[in-house]
Design a protein around this motif. Structure first.
Motif: not given
Ligand code: PLP
Length: 367
Positions: A35-58
């Motif tokens: 994938x794009x390096x920008x996606x990898x960058x975004x992945x590195x920025x994610x923290x525990x709350x992103x994973x802990x919360x239910x996803x918001x599709x809107x």
């Protein structure tokens, strides 16, 4: 043991090669560059709350709607195209209905349609794997096949470009079919759109029974995150939204999608390289007199007859995975090879030449 519903006992099993796939993977039409390096960058920025919360599709749906230039109510983000196909089958098919597919095509159409208890009617593609528009139309209008009644056809699913052939149906033909079957959902799967450039979107404003899917698995290289989109008339989409889980997508995919969409040049360059590779591969096959089908996708299908199995085996022995498509309708002796980034295409062509030389394939013509 519980007894599963009747249709599940006779379902075809889909056996993708999921284990032991070491090497350059050109067997699955995946993005060979990642994938794009920008996606990898975004992945590195994610923290525990992103994973802990239910996803918001809107929010993601608004971004994708702007990208596709449609209204947010005209789409639904899905867990890959697979979920989109599943939802459409669940929403419109019942036991006793007919679902039309033109074979060979993407295996999941038949699996999801048959799982509902509907009957899957397979219409063979033409001798060059061309889409039999006329045959489909006459079946719908005259019911020329005594077993198929137009009124029972509730789904027509088409991959455009098609997998495994790479062939393309003119969008006007699909619009004619959609108009001839107003009681059927017409599902056009555009998983390979970026490598082809022609689309049915947003023709559902003329043909409200039309659905178009796209995926971020191929050109965008997000297959592992599982994200795709189903589009259609807003009233139909409203019904499909009811049937879908509000949490069908994972939050990591939703967080990364805007970064993937924003990196337009990454996708453009990747698609260009795949198209150049496709042309080179097709030219090489033509020079050897090997029968192949001009492709509008990121792969090419070609006929090797009795040599097919050995070819696939020898490619694997040299570190390149390609796919034997012999079990698909009309594809006995055919191999399918994915193209991608320049360096992978070059390696593919070099190794193919070596294997062809060893097996004596296309020698007389090439000399
Ligand atoms: C025609 C077609 N549709 C859908 C898919 C799967 O897409 P997704 O990863 O979005 O489920 C594939 C994958 O090979 C495909 O060939």
């Amino acid at each position: 043991m519980l007894k599963a519903r009747g249709p599940l006992h006779t379902l075809k099993e889909y056996h993708p090669p999921l284990g032991n796939r070491e090497g350059l993977r050109l067997d699955f039409n995946e993005n060979t560059a990642g994938c794009s390096p920008r996606v990898l960058e975004r992945l590195r920025q994610l923290d525990g709350t992103t994973v802990a919360r239910y996803p918001e599709r809107e929010k993601g749906e608004q971004v994708v709607a702007a990208h596709l230039r449609v209204a947010p109510e005209e789409l639904l983000l899905t867990n890959g195209t697979d979920e989109a196909i599943h939802l459409v089958c669940q929403a419109y098919l019942e036991p006793g209905d007919d679902a039309l597919i033109v074979v060979p095509t993407f295996a999941m159409f038949e699996i999801y349609a048959a799982a509902t208890g509907a009957r899957v009617v397979s219409i063979p593609a033409g001798p060059h794997f061309e889409f039999p528009t006329q045959a489909v139309l006459s079946l719908l209008t005259n019911g020329s096949d005594k077993n198929v009644r137009a009124t029972r056809v509730r789904l027509i699913a088409v991959a455009n470009p098609n997998n495994p052939t790479g062939t393309f149906v003119p969008v006007q033909d699909l619009a004619r079919i959609a108009k001839a079957a107003p009681d059927a959902a017409i599902l056009v799967d555009e998983a390979y759109f970026e490598f082809c450039g022609e689309s049915m979107m947003p023709k559902w404003r003329e043909c409200p029974n039309l659905f178009v899917t796209r995926t971020f698995s191929k050109a965008y290289g997000l297959a592992g995150l599982r994200i795709g989109v189903l589009t259609g008339h807003k009233e139909q989409m409203h019904m499909l939204r009811r049937a879908s889980s509000p949490y069908n997508l994972n939050s990591v995919a939703l967080e990364c999608l805007p970064a993937a969409l924003a990196d337009k040049s990454y996708v453009r360059e990747y698609v260009n390289q795949a198209i150049v590779g496709r042309r080179e591969l097709e030219a090489d096959l033509a020079a050897r007199g090997i029968r192949h089908w001009p492709s509008r996708a990121n792969f090419v299908l070609f006929y090797l007859g009795d040599n097919c199995k050995t070819f696939v085996h020898e490619m694997r022995a040299r570190g390149i995975l390609v796919r034997d498509r012999s079990s698909d309708y009309g594809c006995k002796g055919c191999a399918r090879v994915t193209v991608g980034r320049d360096e992978h295409n070059q390696r593919l062509i070099e190794v193919m030449r070596e294997v062809f030389a060893e097996l004596g394939i296309g020698e007389q013509v090439a000399r």
